[in-house]
Design a protein around this motif. Sequence first.
Motif, PDB file in Angstrom:
ATOM      1  N   GLY A  49      55.721  34.654  26.871  1.00  0.00           N
ATOM      2  CA  GLY A  49      54.973  33.437  26.587  1.00  0.00           C
ATOM      3  C   GLY A  49      54.224  32.875  27.770  1.00  0.00           C
ATOM      4  O   GLY A  49      53.586  31.829  27.672  1.00  0.00           O
ATOM      5  N   ARG A  50      54.273  33.552  28.921  1.00  0.00           N
ATOM      6  CA  ARG A  50      53.575  33.075  30.112  1.00  0.00           C
ATOM      7  C   ARG A  50      52.075  33.333  29.985  1.00  0.00           C
ATOM      8  O   ARG A  50      51.656  34.403  29.543  1.00  0.00           O
ATOM      9  CB  ARG A  50      54.123  33.777  31.356  1.00  0.00           C
ATOM     10  N   LYS A  51      51.257  32.360  30.371  1.00  0.00           N
ATOM     11  CA  LYS A  51      49.803  32.527  30.361  1.00  0.00           C
ATOM     12  C   LYS A  51      49.373  33.179  31.670  1.00  0.00           C
ATOM     13  O   LYS A  51      49.685  32.681  32.749  1.00  0.00           O
ATOM     14  CB  LYS A  51      49.106  31.174  30.194  1.00  0.00           C
ATOM     15  N   ILE A  52      48.680  34.314  31.583  1.00  0.00           N
ATOM     16  CA  ILE A  52      48.246  35.029  32.787  1.00  0.00           C
ATOM     17  C   ILE A  52      46.755  35.350  32.672  1.00  0.00           C
ATOM     18  O   ILE A  52      46.233  35.546  31.574  1.00  0.00           O
ATOM     19  CB  ILE A  52      49.068  36.318  33.014  1.00  0.00           C
ATOM     20  N   PRO A  53      46.041  35.417  33.806  1.00  0.00           N
ATOM     21  CA  PRO A  53      44.592  35.608  33.779  1.00  0.00           C
ATOM     22  C   PRO A  53      44.178  37.070  33.622  1.00  0.00           C
ATOM     23  O   PRO A  53      44.944  37.996  33.927  1.00  0.00           O
ATOM     24  CB  PRO A  53      44.158  35.076  35.146  1.00  0.00           C
ATOM     25  N   ILE A  54      42.954  37.255  33.164  1.00  0.00           N
ATOM     26  CA  ILE A  54      42.302  38.564  33.176  1.00  0.00           C
ATOM     27  C   ILE A  54      41.358  38.565  34.369  1.00  0.00           C
ATOM     28  O   ILE A  54      40.471  37.724  34.461  1.00  0.00           O
ATOM     29  CB  ILE A  54      41.522  38.823  31.873  1.00  0.00           C
ATOM     30  N   VAL A  55      41.577  39.493  35.307  1.00  0.00           N
ATOM     31  CA  VAL A  55      40.797  39.535  36.535  1.00  0.00           C
ATOM     32  C   VAL A  55      40.003  40.825  36.604  1.00  0.00           C
ATOM     33  O   VAL A  55      40.359  41.835  35.985  1.00  0.00           O
ATOM     34  CB  VAL A  55      41.694  39.404  37.786  1.00  0.00           C
ATOM     35  N   ALA A  56      38.918  40.793  37.358  1.00  0.00           N
ATOM     36  CA  ALA A  56      38.090  41.981  37.576  1.00  0.00           C
ATOM     37  C   ALA A  56      38.468  42.593  38.912  1.00  0.00           C
ATOM     38  O   ALA A  56      38.410  41.923  39.946  1.00  0.00           O
ATOM     39  CB  ALA A  56      36.609  41.607  37.556  1.00  0.00           C
ATOM     40  N   ASP A  57      38.875  43.861  38.890  1.00  0.00           N
ATOM     41  CA  ASP A  57      39.275  44.530  40.122  1.00  0.00           C
ATOM     42  C   ASP A  57      38.985  46.021  39.988  1.00  0.00           C
ATOM     43  O   ASP A  57      39.264  46.633  38.949  1.00  0.00           O
ATOM     44  CB  ASP A  57      40.764  44.311  40.394  1.00  0.00           C
ATOM     45  N   ALA A  58      38.453  46.608  41.055  1.00  0.00           N
ATOM     46  CA  ALA A  58      38.066  48.018  41.042  1.00  0.00           C
ATOM     47  C   ALA A  58      39.260  48.954  40.917  1.00  0.00           C
ATOM     48  O   ALA A  58      39.078  50.152  40.653  1.00  0.00           O
ATOM     49  CB  ALA A  58      37.261  48.346  42.295  1.00  0.00           C
ATOM     50  N   TYR A  59      40.469  48.451  41.106  1.00  0.00           N
ATOM     51  CA  TYR A  59      41.655  49.293  40.968  1.00  0.00           C
ATOM     52  C   TYR A  59      41.784  49.840  39.549  1.00  0.00           C
ATOM     53  O   TYR A  59      42.249  50.965  39.336  1.00  0.00           O
ATOM     54  CB  TYR A  59      42.912  48.510  41.353  1.00  0.00           C
ATOM     55  N   SER A  60      41.364  49.064  38.572  1.00  0.00           N
ATOM     56  CA  SER A  60      41.445  49.504  37.186  1.00  0.00           C
ATOM     57  C   SER A  60      40.425  50.613  36.932  1.00  0.00           C
ATOM     58  O   SER A  60      39.245  50.465  37.235  1.00  0.00           O
ATOM     59  CB  SER A  60      41.182  48.320  36.245  1.00  0.00           C
ATOM     60  N   ASP A  61      40.894  51.724  36.391  1.00  0.00           N
ATOM     61  CA  ASP A  61      40.033  52.873  36.122  1.00  0.00           C
ATOM     62  C   ASP A  61      39.623  52.878  34.652  1.00  0.00           C
ATOM     63  O   ASP A  61      40.476  53.062  33.771  1.00  0.00           O
ATOM     64  CB  ASP A  61      40.786  54.165  36.458  1.00  0.00           C
ATOM     65  N   PRO A  62      38.335  52.684  34.355  1.00  0.00           N
ATOM     66  CA  PRO A  62      37.885  52.646  32.958  1.00  0.00           C
ATOM     67  C   PRO A  62      38.175  53.930  32.194  1.00  0.00           C
ATOM     68  O   PRO A  62      38.207  53.931  30.962  1.00  0.00           O
ATOM     69  CB  PRO A  62      36.378  52.415  33.086  1.00  0.00           C
ATOM     70  N   GLU A  63      38.378  55.035  32.926  1.00  0.00           N
ATOM     71  CA  GLU A  63      38.590  56.327  32.273  1.00  0.00           C
ATOM     72  C   GLU A  63      40.050  56.608  31.959  1.00  0.00           C
ATOM     73  O   GLU A  63      40.365  57.588  31.283  1.00  0.00           O
ATOM     74  CB  GLU A  63      38.037  57.448  33.172  1.00  0.00           C
ATOM     75  N   LYS A  64      40.945  55.780  32.452  1.00  0.00           N
ATOM     76  CA  LYS A  64      42.370  56.009  32.239  1.00  0.00           C
ATOM     77  C   LYS A  64      42.934  54.997  31.252  1.00  0.00           C
ATOM     78  O   LYS A  64      42.621  53.808  31.319  1.00  0.00           O
ATOM     79  CB  LYS A  64      43.133  55.916  33.564  1.00  0.00           C
TER      80      LYS A  64
END
Length: 232
Positions: free
Chosen positions: A113-128
């Motif tokens: 139930g915790r509210k957490i943000p959506i952040v933009a970071d290059a660590y995330s790989d769009p292909e995975k």
Amino acid sequence: MDEGLSRAVVKVFVELHRQGLIYKDKRLVNWDPKLLTAISDLEVQQIEVKGSLWYLRYPLEDKIFNPDDPTTFIVVATTRPETMLGDTAVAVHPDDERYAQLVGSHVILPLVGRKIPIVADAYSDPEKGSGAVKVTPAHDFNDFEVGRRHNLPQISVLNQEGALALVGNEDYLRGLPEGAMQLAEELHGLDRFAARKQIVARLQDFGFVGRIEPTRTWFPMAIAPASSSSPI
């Protein structure tokens, strides 16, 4: 070292601290839950093992969650669902157009139930996976760096023996809605692998699991006799 050398070391450290050249901070370490000690990177061997990749639905804050309506959630893929209790963000790649409109908004962490943000970071790989990853700064070296870049809180949900530590955990309980304490009490003290099974079962009950895929992942093992070491 003898007493004279020990005093010299302490003196140097104190002087460096006074000059602002060294400081105390939090860092992640390799931890052996059986030997109960930190382990050097040189003492850790990465072993490839069979595992699972869980695709989890994280409800968007301003939507009424419907597992059949993709506009009400964002999907994250993880190989360690038991650590999701300590998530403090979801990360997407800055150039991933699928999630561009969601950056800066929030999701509600399933079960917790915790509210957490959506952040933009290059660590995330769009292909995975789904292209969106959960961020658990206290339980993953890469997530730790993402957390630093975005000033995210660190919520450790495991104790030194590798069991869930939720009751009395101020970092975990801070900001949780009423009723969340029941989950903490039920899971508190469970070994992380036993907790994984219960958490996945609960997520499935509420429609938060999209699909589960077999995968191969790297697992850290301490380089020590099998009788005295365990997965870290």
